[in-house]
Write an enzyme that holds these catalytic residues in place. Structure first.
Site, PDB file in Angstrom:
ATOM      1  N   GLN A  40       0.837  -1.206   0.000  1.00 17.30           N
ATOM      2  CA  GLN A  40       0.000   0.000   0.000  1.00 17.30           C
ATOM      3  C   GLN A  40       0.875   1.260   0.000  1.00 17.30           C
ATOM      4  O   GLN A  40       0.580   2.228  -0.707  1.00 17.30           O
ATOM      5  CB  GLN A  40      -0.911  -0.024   1.233  1.00 17.30           C
ATOM      6  CG  GLN A  40      -2.029   0.999   1.196  1.00 17.30           C
ATOM      7  CD  GLN A  40      -3.083   0.685   0.131  1.00 17.30           C
ATOM      8  OE1 GLN A  40      -3.209  -0.457  -0.299  1.00 17.30           O
ATOM      9  NE2 GLN A  40      -3.806   1.704  -0.291  1.00 17.30           N
ATOM     10  N   GLY A  43       2.143   2.011  -3.318  1.00 17.23           N
ATOM     11  CA  GLY A  43       1.112   2.346  -4.296  1.00 17.23           C
ATOM     12  C   GLY A  43       1.190   1.441  -5.519  1.00 17.23           C
ATOM     13  O   GLY A  43       1.438   0.240  -5.388  1.00 17.23           O
ATOM     14  N   GLU A  67       2.234 -25.978   4.196  1.00 16.14           N
ATOM     15  CA  GLU A  67       2.664 -26.481   5.529  1.00 16.14           C
ATOM     16  C   GLU A  67       1.558 -26.306   6.559  1.00 16.14           C
ATOM     17  O   GLU A  67       1.813 -26.042   7.730  1.00 16.14           O
ATOM     18  CB  GLU A  67       3.942 -25.776   5.990  1.00 16.14           C
ATOM     19  CG  GLU A  67       5.151 -26.039   5.104  1.00 16.14           C
ATOM     20  CD  GLU A  67       5.673 -27.459   5.219  1.00 16.14           C
ATOM     21  OE1 GLU A  67       5.406 -28.121   6.254  1.00 16.14           O
ATOM     22  OE2 GLU A  67       6.325 -27.923   4.271  1.00 16.14           O
ATOM     23  N   THR A  69      -2.671 -24.834   6.300  1.00 14.16           N
ATOM     24  CA  THR A  69      -3.295 -23.514   6.115  1.00 14.16           C
ATOM     25  C   THR A  69      -3.585 -22.881   7.490  1.00 14.16           C
ATOM     26  O   THR A  69      -3.591 -23.570   8.520  1.00 14.16           O
ATOM     27  CB  THR A  69      -4.623 -23.628   5.338  1.00 14.16           C
ATOM     28  OG1 THR A  69      -5.542 -24.381   6.130  1.00 14.16           O
ATOM     29  CG2 THR A  69      -4.434 -24.285   3.973  1.00 14.16           C
ATOM     30  N   GLU A  71      -6.360 -21.936   8.621  1.00 13.33           N
ATOM     31  CA  GLU A  71      -7.568 -22.541   9.211  1.00 13.33           C
ATOM     32  C   GLU A  71      -7.219 -23.852   9.916  1.00 13.33           C
ATOM     33  O   GLU A  71      -7.728 -24.133  11.011  1.00 13.33           O
ATOM     34  CB  GLU A  71      -8.628 -22.787   8.121  1.00 13.33           C
ATOM     35  CG  GLU A  71      -9.272 -21.526   7.563  1.00 13.33           C
ATOM     36  CD  GLU A  71      -8.358 -20.752   6.613  1.00 13.33           C
ATOM     37  OE1 GLU A  71      -7.427 -21.360   6.045  1.00 13.33           O
ATOM     38  OE2 GLU A  71      -8.577 -19.538   6.464  1.00 13.33           O
TER      39      GLU A  71
HETATM   40  C1  FAD Z   1       3.474 -23.407  -4.041  1.00  9.35           C
HETATM   41  C2  FAD Z   1       3.039 -24.634  -3.290  1.00  9.35           C
HETATM   42  C3  FAD Z   1       3.970 -25.608  -2.990  1.00  9.35           C
HETATM   43  C4  FAD Z   1       3.600 -26.753  -2.281  1.00  9.35           C
HETATM   44  N1  FAD Z   1       4.550 -27.693  -2.009  1.00  9.35           N
HETATM   45  C5  FAD Z   1       4.201 -28.818  -1.363  1.00  9.35           C
HETATM   46  C6  FAD Z   1       5.168 -29.827  -1.069  1.00  9.35           C
HETATM   47  O1  FAD Z   1       6.370 -29.689  -1.396  1.00  9.35           O
HETATM   48  N2  FAD Z   1       4.782 -30.964  -0.450  1.00  9.35           N
HETATM   49  C7  FAD Z   1       3.474 -31.152  -0.081  1.00  9.35           C
HETATM   50  O2  FAD Z   1       3.166 -32.203   0.488  1.00  9.35           O
HETATM   51  N3  FAD Z   1       2.533 -30.213  -0.338  1.00  9.35           N
HETATM   52  C8  FAD Z   1       2.854 -29.059  -0.973  1.00  9.35           C
HETATM   53  N4  FAD Z   1       1.909 -28.102  -1.227  1.00  9.35           N
HETATM   54  C9  FAD Z   1       0.509 -28.392  -0.868  1.00  9.35           C
HETATM   55  C10 FAD Z   1       0.058 -27.625   0.348  1.00  9.35           C
HETATM   56  O3  FAD Z   1       0.546 -28.235   1.526  1.00  9.35           O
HETATM   57  C11 FAD Z   1      -1.495 -27.595   0.301  1.00  9.35           C
HETATM   58  O4  FAD Z   1      -1.841 -26.635  -0.689  1.00  9.35           O
HETATM   59  C12 FAD Z   1      -2.084 -27.214   1.636  1.00  9.35           C
HETATM   60  O5  FAD Z   1      -1.934 -28.259   2.573  1.00  9.35           O
HETATM   61  C13 FAD Z   1      -3.581 -26.895   1.518  1.00  9.35           C
HETATM   62  O6  FAD Z   1      -4.240 -27.964   0.927  1.00  9.35           O
HETATM   63  P1  FAD Z   1      -5.144 -27.724  -0.362  1.00  9.35           P
HETATM   64  O7  FAD Z   1      -4.448 -26.813  -1.311  1.00  9.35           O
HETATM   65  O8  FAD Z   1      -5.588 -29.059  -0.836  1.00  9.35           O
HETATM   66  O9  FAD Z   1      -6.397 -26.903   0.175  1.00  9.35           O
HETATM   67  P2  FAD Z   1      -7.744 -27.518   0.743  1.00  9.35           P
HETATM   68  O10 FAD Z   1      -7.436 -28.551   1.784  1.00  9.35           O
HETATM   69  O11 FAD Z   1      -8.616 -27.880  -0.393  1.00  9.35           O
HETATM   70  O12 FAD Z   1      -8.315 -26.254   1.485  1.00  9.35           O
HETATM   71  C14 FAD Z   1      -8.973 -25.179   0.776  1.00  9.35           C
HETATM   72  C15 FAD Z   1      -9.390 -24.136   1.791  1.00  9.35           C
HETATM   73  O13 FAD Z   1     -10.323 -24.722   2.717  1.00  9.35           O
HETATM   74  C16 FAD Z   1      -9.834 -24.577   4.035  1.00  9.35           C
HETATM   75  N5  FAD Z   1     -10.182 -25.757   4.824  1.00  9.35           N
HETATM   76  C17 FAD Z   1      -9.912 -27.045   4.517  1.00  9.35           C
HETATM   77  N6  FAD Z   1     -10.347 -27.871   5.494  1.00  9.35           N
HETATM   78  C18 FAD Z   1     -10.886 -27.062   6.440  1.00  9.35           C
HETATM   79  C19 FAD Z   1     -11.511 -27.303   7.689  1.00  9.35           C
HETATM   80  N7  FAD Z   1     -11.649 -28.544   8.170  1.00  9.35           N
HETATM   81  N8  FAD Z   1     -11.949 -26.240   8.402  1.00  9.35           N
HETATM   82  C20 FAD Z   1     -11.790 -24.967   7.929  1.00  9.35           C
HETATM   83  N9  FAD Z   1     -11.227 -24.676   6.739  1.00  9.35           N
HETATM   84  C21 FAD Z   1     -10.779 -25.711   6.005  1.00  9.35           C
HETATM   85  C22 FAD Z   1      -8.332 -24.411   3.918  1.00  9.35           C
HETATM   86  O14 FAD Z   1      -7.811 -23.727   5.046  1.00  9.35           O
HETATM   87  C23 FAD Z   1      -8.224 -23.607   2.640  1.00  9.35           C
HETATM   88  O15 FAD Z   1      -8.419 -22.239   2.914  1.00  9.35           O
HETATM   89  C24 FAD Z   1       2.252 -26.929  -1.897  1.00  9.35           C
HETATM   90  C25 FAD Z   1       1.306 -25.916  -2.177  1.00  9.35           C
HETATM   91  C26 FAD Z   1       1.692 -24.776  -2.863  1.00  9.35           C
HETATM   92  C27 FAD Z   1       0.662 -23.701  -3.142  1.00  9.35           C
END
Ligand code: FAD
Length: 101
Positions: A40, A43, A67, A69, A71
């Site tokens: 911010q 800008g 690692e 989320t 949540e």
């Molecule tokens: C750039 C990048 C690199 C990565 N590298 C690795 C890696 O090297 N090794 C590896 O194992 N993984 C890796 N990941 C995966 C990462 O760990 C997952 O993206 C993460 O665990 C979230 O899982 P998901 O994306 O399936 O989201 P989802 O589980 O589908 O979640 C979607 C949303 O719903 C929310 N949510 C889900 N369940 C609940 C609940 N019970 N209550 C409330 N909210 C909820 C989540 O907080 C999130 O906001 C990587 C991801 C990215 C983006």
């Protein structure tokens, strides 16, 4: 603090898991707020890909996703509070005080 508690073996594994979740949640949420304010201040230049703020904004955003989320960290912390109480919020000190660490 949490890494030290792991090394010392003072706290049970599940409570340490929740303490690590608190550290990860606090750091990733705080860094997100800080970089949002930085963007911010800069800008339009903050949003421009030729400036490092844009890259930092994008790179820090993923810390609230991977690692565990934010949540899921909150679910881990809440579960610990419900099952084992507020011990997760306490910080044991080294015997002899902090200077002995
Ligand atoms: C750039 C990048 C690199 C990565 N590298 C690795 C890696 O090297 N090794 C590896 O194992 N993984 C890796 N990941 C995966 C990462 O760990 C997952 O993206 C993460 O665990 C979230 O899982 P998901 O994306 O399936 O989201 P989802 O589980 O589908 O979640 C979607 C949303 O719903 C929310 N949510 C889900 N369940 C609940 C609940 N019970 N209550 C409330 N909210 C909820 C989540 O907080 C999130 O906001 C990587 C991801 C990215 C983006």
């Amino acid at each position: 603090q949490v890494a030290w508690e792991v090394d010392e073996g003072l706290v049970d594994r599940k409570t340490l898991h929740a303490k690590a979740a608190i550290a990860k949640l606090a750091a990733s949420e705080a860094s997100g707020r800080v970089i949002d304010r930085c963007l911010q201040i800069f800008g339009g230049r903050g949003y421009d890909r030729s400036y490092p703020v844009e890259r930092l904004y994008r790179e820090l955003r993923v810390d609230r996703i991977w690692e565990g989320t934010s949540e899921i960290q909150r679910l881990i912390i809440a579960g610990e509070l419900v099952k084992r109480g507020t011990g997760v919020l306490q910080m044991p000190a080294a015997v002899g005080g902090a200077e002995s660490r």
